[in-house]
Design a protein around this motif. Structure first.
Motif, mmCIF file in Angstrom:
data_model
loop_
_atom_site.group_PDB
_atom_site.id
_atom_site.type_symbol
_atom_site.label_atom_id
_atom_site.label_comp_id
_atom_site.label_asym_id
_atom_site.label_seq_id
_atom_site.Cartn_x
_atom_site.Cartn_y
_atom_site.Cartn_z
ATOM 1 N N LEU A 238 0.830 -1.201 0.000
ATOM 2 C CA LEU A 238 0.000 0.000 0.000
ATOM 3 C C LEU A 238 0.861 1.246 0.000
ATOM 4 O O LEU A 238 1.814 1.353 0.788
ATOM 5 C CB LEU A 238 -0.897 -0.022 1.244
ATOM 6 N N LEU A 239 0.519 2.182 -0.868
ATOM 7 C CA LEU A 239 1.139 3.505 -0.873
ATOM 8 C C LEU A 239 0.047 4.522 -0.601
ATOM 9 O O LEU A 239 -0.974 4.538 -1.290
ATOM 10 C CB LEU A 239 1.807 3.816 -2.210
ATOM 11 N N HIS A 240 0.261 5.361 0.397
ATOM 12 C CA HIS A 240 -0.654 6.458 0.700
ATOM 13 C C HIS A 240 -0.068 7.720 0.071
ATOM 14 O O HIS A 240 0.981 8.194 0.493
ATOM 15 C CB HIS A 240 -0.786 6.609 2.214
ATOM 16 N N LEU A 241 -0.742 8.234 -0.952
ATOM 17 C CA LEU A 241 -0.304 9.445 -1.635
ATOM 18 C C LEU A 241 -1.003 10.638 -0.997
ATOM 19 O O LEU A 241 -2.209 10.833 -1.142
ATOM 20 C CB LEU A 241 -0.625 9.364 -3.131
ATOM 21 N N HIS A 242 -0.240 11.415 -0.255
ATOM 22 C CA HIS A 242 -0.771 12.581 0.467
ATOM 23 C C HIS A 242 -0.462 13.811 -0.380
ATOM 24 O O HIS A 242 0.623 14.376 -0.301
ATOM 25 C CB HIS A 242 -0.102 12.659 1.837
ATOM 26 N N THR A 243 -1.424 14.196 -1.216
ATOM 27 C CA THR A 243 -1.204 15.270 -2.178
ATOM 28 C C THR A 243 -2.499 16.043 -2.393
ATOM 29 O O THR A 243 -3.533 15.704 -1.815
ATOM 30 C CB THR A 243 -0.684 14.699 -3.518
ATOM 31 N N GLN A 244 -2.455 17.063 -3.201
ATOM 32 C CA GLN A 244 -3.625 17.841 -3.607
ATOM 33 C C GLN A 244 -3.761 17.740 -5.119
ATOM 34 O O GLN A 244 -2.778 17.528 -5.826
ATOM 35 C CB GLN A 244 -3.451 19.318 -3.237
ATOM 36 N N ALA A 245 -4.965 17.942 -5.625
ATOM 37 C CA ALA A 245 -5.174 17.973 -7.067
ATOM 38 C C ALA A 245 -4.486 19.198 -7.673
ATOM 39 O O ALA A 245 -3.998 19.151 -8.785
ATOM 40 C CB ALA A 245 -6.664 17.993 -7.394
ATOM 41 N N ASN A 246 -4.448 20.283 -6.920
ATOM 42 C CA ASN A 246 -3.829 21.526 -7.378
ATOM 43 C C ASN A 246 -2.481 21.716 -6.699
ATOM 44 O O ASN A 246 -2.344 21.451 -5.504
ATOM 45 C CB ASN A 246 -4.702 22.732 -7.028
ATOM 46 N N GLU A 247 -1.519 22.212 -7.444
ATOM 47 C CA GLU A 247 -0.216 22.453 -6.833
ATOM 48 C C GLU A 247 -0.271 23.611 -5.844
ATOM 49 O O GLU A 247 0.368 23.586 -4.806
ATOM 50 C CB GLU A 247 0.834 22.740 -7.902
ATOM 51 N N ARG A 248 -1.055 24.616 -6.168
ATOM 52 C CA ARG A 248 -1.143 25.808 -5.315
ATOM 53 C C ARG A 248 -2.608 26.115 -4.986
ATOM 54 O O ARG A 248 -3.493 25.881 -5.806
ATOM 55 C CB ARG A 248 -0.532 27.005 -6.020
ATOM 56 N N LEU A 249 -2.819 26.656 -3.808
ATOM 57 C CA LEU A 249 -4.164 27.082 -3.422
ATOM 58 C C LEU A 249 -4.446 28.463 -4.019
ATOM 59 O O LEU A 249 -3.586 29.336 -3.979
ATOM 60 C CB LEU A 249 -4.287 27.159 -1.896
ATOM 61 N N PRO A 250 -5.661 28.671 -4.531
ATOM 62 C CA PRO A 250 -6.022 29.974 -5.102
ATOM 63 C C PRO A 250 -6.483 30.944 -4.006
ATOM 64 O O PRO A 250 -7.683 31.206 -3.842
ATOM 65 C CB PRO A 250 -7.159 29.618 -6.064
ATOM 66 N N PRO B 225 1.082 -1.612 7.442
ATOM 67 C CA PRO B 225 2.318 -1.159 6.785
ATOM 68 C C PRO B 225 2.005 -0.476 5.464
ATOM 69 O O PRO B 225 1.120 -0.929 4.717
ATOM 70 C CB PRO B 225 3.124 -2.447 6.573
ATOM 71 N N ARG B 226 2.697 0.608 5.192
ATOM 72 C CA ARG B 226 2.469 1.347 3.960
ATOM 73 C C ARG B 226 3.646 2.282 3.714
ATOM 74 O O ARG B 226 4.399 2.605 4.620
ATOM 75 C CB ARG B 226 1.180 2.156 4.027
ATOM 76 N N GLU B 227 3.743 2.696 2.485
ATOM 77 C CA GLU B 227 4.671 3.763 2.100
ATOM 78 C C GLU B 227 3.831 5.032 2.039
ATOM 79 O O GLU B 227 2.683 5.006 1.601
ATOM 80 C CB GLU B 227 5.280 3.456 0.728
ATOM 81 N N VAL B 228 4.389 6.146 2.490
ATOM 82 C CA VAL B 228 3.686 7.425 2.427
ATOM 83 C C VAL B 228 4.512 8.374 1.573
ATOM 84 O O VAL B 228 5.702 8.557 1.819
ATOM 85 C CB VAL B 228 3.469 8.031 3.834
ATOM 86 N N VAL B 229 3.869 8.950 0.561
ATOM 87 C CA VAL B 229 4.507 9.956 -0.273
ATOM 88 C C VAL B 229 3.738 11.259 -0.066
ATOM 89 O O VAL B 229 2.530 11.310 -0.294
ATOM 90 C CB VAL B 229 4.515 9.552 -1.760
ATOM 91 N N VAL B 230 4.449 12.275 0.385
ATOM 92 C CA VAL B 230 3.849 13.575 0.682
ATOM 93 C C VAL B 230 4.423 14.611 -0.269
ATOM 94 O O VAL B 230 5.637 14.688 -0.447
ATOM 95 C CB VAL B 230 4.140 13.997 2.144
ATOM 96 N N GLY B 231 3.554 15.380 -0.888
ATOM 97 C CA GLY B 231 3.971 16.442 -1.789
ATOM 98 C C GLY B 231 3.168 16.383 -3.070
ATOM 99 O O GLY B 231 2.366 15.474 -3.289
ATOM 100 N N TYR B 232 3.376 17.375 -3.919
ATOM 101 C CA TYR B 232 2.616 17.459 -5.154
ATOM 102 C C TYR B 232 2.986 16.305 -6.079
ATOM 103 O O TYR B 232 4.163 16.071 -6.368
ATOM 104 C CB TYR B 232 2.856 18.801 -5.841
#
Length: 173
Positions: free
Chosen positions: A96-108, A139-146
């Motif tokens: 399992l990989l938990h992708l901790h991201t947003q659809a948008n790179e920047r908040l408007p 157990p999981r891998e976590v990727v944080v960022g855009y």
């Protein structure tokens, strides 16, 4: 045949049909981007948005039974109550990989409103999801960022390579 990773997006019915259509569109864009950037290693297979415990259980069982599926990437596009993930994650037998991201790179910041916030609650949903997986000892891998950043793609690539190795090792004689 190249292995695949399921791309599963979490949300809930509370937001209504219009928001769920946008969630699906955003997650398809993200899955397609990852598929294009990881095509030399793995295929990314987009799965319809899961909105409740039953749908989560179903897709986790599907992933576990799919011999071509090497692992699962999960992303909480909107606030997706983590308690509804408990049973499905307990049934999941793939990495399992938990992708901790947003659809948008920047908040408007100049135009942000409640509609935007309701559509982009991954900061809250991903945090709660991370908390519940930790409490359950999953157990999981976590990727944080855009998700389009080079560093995040490299981390997902490493996960895909390890997931493929785990899948390969299960078929050794």
């Amino acid at each position: 045949m190249m292995a695949k990773l399921y791309f599963i997006t979490g949300s809930q019915d509370l937001y209504g049909e219009e928001t769920l259509k946008q969630v699906a569109a955003d997650s398809k864009i993200m899955a397609a981007y990852l598929d294009e950037n990881l095509k030399d290693v793995v295929n990314i297979e987009w799965k319809p948005t899961v909105r409740n415990s039953g749908e989560i259980i179903s897709v986790c069982r599907e992933a576990s039974a799919d011999d071509e599926c090497a692992g699962v990437i999960t992303w909480m596009h909107t606030f997706s109550p983590a308690k509804m993930w408990i049973k499905g994650l307990q049934l999941l037998t793939k990495p399992l990989l938990h992708l901790h991201t947003q659809a948008n790179e920047r908040l408007p910041y100049d135009s942000i409103d409640m509609d935007f916030m309701n559509l982009n609650q991954s900061a809250h949903g991903d945090r709660e999801y991370g908390f519940i997986t930790t409490r359950l000892g999953i157990p999981r891998e976590v990727v944080v960022g855009y998700y389009q950043n080079t560093d995040e793609i490299a981390q997902i690539r490493r996960f895909a390579e390890v997931a493929e190795a785990v899948a390969f090792s299960k078929n050794l004689k």
